[in-house]
Structure formats: C-alpha cells, structure tokens
Write an enzyme that holds these catalytic residues in place. Sequence first.
Site, PDB file in Angstrom:
ATOM      1  N   LYS A  50       0.943  -1.385  -0.187  1.00  0.00           N
ATOM      2  CA  LYS A  50      -0.101   0.389   0.351  1.00  0.00           C
ATOM      3  C   LYS A  50       1.098   1.437   0.039  1.00  0.00           C
ATOM      4  CE  LYS A  50      -1.931  -1.038   4.095  1.00  0.00           C
ATOM      5  NZ  LYS A  50      -1.695  -2.396   4.380  1.00  0.00           N
ATOM      6  N   ARG A 125     -10.064   0.387   9.177  1.00  0.00           N
ATOM      7  CA  ARG A 125      -9.504  -0.934   9.042  1.00  0.00           C
ATOM      8  C   ARG A 125     -10.611  -1.671   9.579  1.00  0.00           C
ATOM      9  NH1 ARG A 125      -4.188  -0.311   8.130  1.00  0.00           N
ATOM     10  NH2 ARG A 125      -2.842  -1.417   9.368  1.00  0.00           N
ATOM     11  N   ARG A 159      12.649  -4.453   5.653  1.00  0.00           N
ATOM     12  CA  ARG A 159      12.128  -3.639   5.570  1.00  0.00           C
ATOM     13  C   ARG A 159      12.269  -2.544   6.257  1.00  0.00           C
ATOM     14  NH1 ARG A 159       5.517  -2.239   5.646  1.00  0.00           N
ATOM     15  NH2 ARG A 159       5.593  -3.311   7.258  1.00  0.00           N
ATOM     16  N   ARG A 192      10.804  -1.015  12.173  1.00  0.00           N
ATOM     17  CA  ARG A 192       9.408  -0.768  12.736  1.00  0.00           C
ATOM     18  C   ARG A 192       8.971  -2.136  13.503  1.00  0.00           C
ATOM     19  NH1 ARG A 192       4.937   0.581   8.468  1.00  0.00           N
ATOM     20  NH2 ARG A 192       3.765  -1.138   9.879  1.00  0.00           N
ATOM     21  N   ARG A 203      -0.240  -9.578  12.676  1.00  0.00           N
ATOM     22  CA  ARG A 203      -1.495  -7.881  12.074  1.00  0.00           C
ATOM     23  C   ARG A 203      -1.798  -8.847  10.653  1.00  0.00           C
ATOM     24  NH1 ARG A 203       4.159  -4.809  10.971  1.00  0.00           N
ATOM     25  NH2 ARG A 203       2.564  -3.729   9.040  1.00  0.00           N
TER      26      ARG A 203
HETATM   27  P1  G5P Z   1      -0.071   0.641   8.626  1.00  0.00           P
HETATM   28  O1  G5P Z   1       1.139   1.441   8.692  1.00  0.00           O
HETATM   29  O2  G5P Z   1      -1.366   0.654   7.954  1.00  0.00           O
HETATM   30  P2  G5P Z   1      -0.213  -2.466   7.351  1.00  0.00           P
HETATM   31  O3  G5P Z   1      -0.244  -3.259   8.634  1.00  0.00           O
HETATM   32  O4  G5P Z   1      -1.362  -1.881   7.279  1.00  0.00           O
HETATM   33  O5  G5P Z   1       1.108  -1.018   8.749  1.00  0.00           O
HETATM   34  P3  G5P Z   1       2.402  -1.590   5.743  1.00  0.00           P
HETATM   35  O6  G5P Z   1       2.968  -2.989   7.271  1.00  0.00           O
HETATM   36  O7  G5P Z   1       3.186  -0.838   5.988  1.00  0.00           O
HETATM   37  O8  G5P Z   1       0.912  -2.477   6.114  1.00  0.00           O
HETATM   38  P4  G5P Z   1       2.070  -1.342   3.488  1.00  0.00           P
HETATM   39  O9  G5P Z   1       1.898  -0.702   3.087  1.00  0.00           O
HETATM   40  O10 G5P Z   1       1.169  -2.385   2.639  1.00  0.00           O
HETATM   41  O11 G5P Z   1       2.843  -3.015   4.801  1.00  0.00           O
HETATM   42  O12 G5P Z   1       3.445  -2.181   2.581  1.00  0.00           O
HETATM   43  P5  G5P Z   1       4.862  -1.354   1.961  1.00  0.00           P
HETATM   44  O13 G5P Z   1       5.539  -0.862   3.041  1.00  0.00           O
HETATM   45  O14 G5P Z   1       4.866  -0.626   0.144  1.00  0.00           O
HETATM   46  O15 G5P Z   1       5.140  -2.743   1.992  1.00  0.00           O
HETATM   47  C1  G5P Z   1       5.969  -3.845   2.190  1.00  0.00           C
HETATM   48  C2  G5P Z   1       8.193  -3.811   2.268  1.00  0.00           C
HETATM   49  O16 G5P Z   1       7.960  -4.931   0.852  1.00  0.00           O
HETATM   50  C3  G5P Z   1       9.139  -2.620   1.932  1.00  0.00           C
HETATM   51  O17 G5P Z   1      10.183  -2.459   2.422  1.00  0.00           O
HETATM   52  C4  G5P Z   1       8.745  -2.584   0.062  1.00  0.00           C
HETATM   53  O18 G5P Z   1       9.771  -1.553   0.060  1.00  0.00           O
HETATM   54  C5  G5P Z   1       8.528  -3.506  -0.184  1.00  0.00           C
HETATM   55  N1  G5P Z   1       8.307  -4.605  -1.288  1.00  0.00           N
HETATM   56  C6  G5P Z   1       7.212  -3.941  -1.933  1.00  0.00           C
HETATM   57  N2  G5P Z   1       6.579  -4.195  -2.842  1.00  0.00           N
HETATM   58  C7  G5P Z   1       7.728  -5.065  -2.843  1.00  0.00           C
HETATM   59  C8  G5P Z   1       8.117  -6.430  -4.518  1.00  0.00           C
HETATM   60  O19 G5P Z   1       7.259  -6.201  -4.809  1.00  0.00           O
HETATM   61  N3  G5P Z   1       9.193  -7.009  -3.790  1.00  0.00           N
HETATM   62  C9  G5P Z   1       9.341  -7.062  -2.948  1.00  0.00           C
HETATM   63  N4  G5P Z   1      10.515  -7.746  -2.653  1.00  0.00           N
HETATM   64  N5  G5P Z   1       8.883  -6.182  -1.802  1.00  0.00           N
HETATM   65  C10 G5P Z   1       8.626  -5.021  -2.390  1.00  0.00           C
HETATM   66  O20 G5P Z   1      -0.246   0.099   9.954  1.00  0.00           O
HETATM   67  C11 G5P Z   1       0.347  -0.452  11.848  1.00  0.00           C
HETATM   68  C12 G5P Z   1      -0.160  -0.096  12.650  1.00  0.00           C
HETATM   69  O21 G5P Z   1      -0.779   0.960  12.748  1.00  0.00           O
HETATM   70  C13 G5P Z   1      -1.901   1.200  13.150  1.00  0.00           C
HETATM   71  C14 G5P Z   1      -2.248  -1.019  13.689  1.00  0.00           C
HETATM   72  O22 G5P Z   1      -1.243  -1.218  15.010  1.00  0.00           O
HETATM   73  C15 G5P Z   1      -1.717  -1.558  12.689  1.00  0.00           C
HETATM   74  O23 G5P Z   1      -0.935  -2.871  12.742  1.00  0.00           O
HETATM   75  N6  G5P Z   1      -3.517   1.112  12.638  1.00  0.00           N
HETATM   76  C16 G5P Z   1      -4.463   1.083  12.587  1.00  0.00           C
HETATM   77  N7  G5P Z   1      -4.725   0.717  14.264  1.00  0.00           N
HETATM   78  C17 G5P Z   1      -6.455   1.188  14.157  1.00  0.00           C
HETATM   79  N8  G5P Z   1      -6.997   1.283  12.543  1.00  0.00           N
HETATM   80  C18 G5P Z   1      -6.163   1.961  11.612  1.00  0.00           C
HETATM   81  N9  G5P Z   1      -7.147   2.457  10.181  1.00  0.00           N
HETATM   82  C19 G5P Z   1      -4.866   1.936  11.459  1.00  0.00           C
HETATM   83  N10 G5P Z   1      -3.772   2.331  10.654  1.00  0.00           N
HETATM   84  C20 G5P Z   1      -2.887   2.453  10.951  1.00  0.00           C
HETATM   85 MG    MG Z   2       2.616   1.045   4.847  1.00  0.00          MG
END
Ligand code: G5P
Ligand code: MG
Length: 254
Positions: A50, A125, A159, A192, A203
């Site tokens: 995302k 969420r 990451r 993180r 998660r």
């Molecule tokens: P976040 O911050 O919203 P998540 O858990 O939804 O966190 P996250 O982990 O941020 O999602 P993402 O954004 O979907 O993941 O993914 P990203 O960061 O782009 O990619 C992940 C990794 O893979 C990176 O290192 C990237 O460079 C790599 N990557 C991407 N594409 C590729 C690929 O094609 N190949 C490879 N090899 N690598 C790749 O939420 C965190 C916490 O905040 C709270 C909760 O506690 C949650 O757990 N929170 C909320 N709580 C309640 N309600 C809400 N609305 C909340 N929002 C956040």
């Molecule tokens: Mg994210």
Amino acid sequence: MKGGVPLAATRAIPVLNKNNETNFQDHSVSMLKKGGMLRAVIMGSPGSGKGTISSRINKHFDILTLSSGDLLRFNAVQQTPIGVKATKYMEEGQLVPDNIITELVLESLETHGQGKHWLLDGFPRTKAQAEALHKASPVNLAINLIVPSDVIVARIAGRWTHISSGRIYNTEFNPPKISGRDDITGEPLSQRVDDQPENVRRRLDVYMRSMQPVIDFYRESGILTEFKGTESNKIWPEVFNFLSEHVQPDVPLP
Ligand code: G5P
Ligand code: MG
C-alpha cells in the site's frame, strides 16, 4: 510528509504538500465520473505494498496520499498523548481503538484534504471506521491489493522506514543509496517494532478478521477494484492505468 505542526496539545498532524483548487463537496461516484474530486482508499494486508503504490501515486498524480500508520508513527515519535496511547497497540500488532484513529485521520483530512483529490492508505480498518468516513466524506473509489501471505512475510523482514517522512525502503526491492540512511535527508532509517515476525503474523490475522466487513461494504457499494499479484512493479502500471481513467496524471509512466 515533511516536518510537523502540532495542531492541538493531544496530537500532531504532519505538514503535507500538493495543492489544487477544486470543490471539496463533489465526492459522489457520479461526480467522480464527471470530473469531481477523488475520495479513494487503498486496502491490502500488512506488507501488500500500500505504501509503495501510494508513494508512486503521489509522484504521478496530484492526489494527496495519507497513511494512518504514518500518522500514528509520527505522533509516537513526537510523543503526543495520542502517540503514546497508540504505541502499545501498534507494538503488539493490534488495531488502535476506532475513536483515536478516526479522529486523527478525519482531522488530518480536514486540515490537508479540502479541495484536493485524496487517497487514504490503511484507513478504514474496521466497519465502524468505514461508516465514520462515509458520514464525513463518502469514498468513491476503493482499491484492494491482494498479495499472498508467504510473499509478504519475506518482504517485511527487509523493510526499513524513515519515520518522519514515511519513506519506505527494502534491502532487496528498493535499497537506500547509502545503507541505513534516508536518500533525501541522510537521517538514519529504523525497523518498525511491529515488523518482528510474530507481530507480522498477528497483524495478518487481525487484518483478515477486521477487514472483511470493510471490503464487503465497498464491494456492495459498487466501488471496489481488486489488483492481484506478487510484485509491486507489475501491480503499479495496472493501478496507474485504472486511476488515469478518473484523474489526469501529472507525470506519465516511463
Ligand atoms: P500500517 O502502517 O497501516 P500495515 O500493517 O497496514 O501498516 P504496512 O506494513 O505499512 O501495512 P504496506 O504499506 O502495505 O505495509 O507495504 P509497503 O510498506 O509498501 O511494503 C512492505 C515492504 O515490502 C517494504 O519494505 C517495500 O519496500 C517492500 N516491497 C513492496 N513491494 C515489493 C515487491 O514487489 N517485492 C519486494 N521484494 N518487496 C516489495 O499500520 C501499522 C499499525 O498501525 C495501527 C495498527 O496498530 C497497525 O498494525 N493502525 C491502525 N489501527 C487501527 N485502525 C487503523 N485505521 C490503523 N492504521 C494503522
Ligand atoms: Mg504502509
């Protein structure tokens, strides 16, 4: 996001960029088709890409992107009361309570989103968050990224994040120019706490449980579009083409 301005004693909203002058009220699906304002969300499991896709959207379109996780981490670093409260939930891989995150996101949209196309990453969420957002400003486009869980666990291990800007790196996929340093500011990157393997599994569980009603809500509203794949580089052009049907890109794909 660059730097931060505490709006009130309890919370901090980062300073965002991008301007445009159109009408904030035009947000229904039909208005979007007629060139109204984009009110979008991007959904997908933790690590589905995302943040990666959102940052590319931000570079190619005049669309404000706002990540609820980045907002929370920013508040945690600033040690605001909301940040302090949210930290324990985030570290355990649990959702932050609906009232806290809803207030933070809606206030940030009010501060930065007026008159702009916007896209939310990580919010809503839960069904309660989706309903609160619908009441404040109905979404007219919902993107869902579907990436297999085994691919995700491997990605997250590599990451690294620049907390104050939300810029994301990956030791394999998009390493920083200098190891452990942000490309723009040169500041140190961090991993993180919720990226520890057992937290990632939690998660993923929490996501599956809480998100299905949200996905159903947008599917039933007829605004859901799903993108499946294992590589962000393949998903991105599809998202770009899809968004281009609604918003004129500023920067074309190479
Ligand atoms: P976040 O911050 O919203 P998540 O858990 O939804 O966190 P996250 O982990 O941020 O999602 P993402 O954004 O979907 O993941 O993914 P990203 O960061 O782009 O990619 C992940 C990794 O893979 C990176 O290192 C990237 O460079 C790599 N990557 C991407 N594409 C590729 C690929 O094609 N190949 C490879 N090899 N690598 C790749 O939420 C965190 C916490 O905040 C709270 C909760 O506690 C949650 O757990 N929170 C909320 N709580 C309640 N309600 C809400 N609305 C909340 N929002 C956040
Ligand atoms: Mg994210």
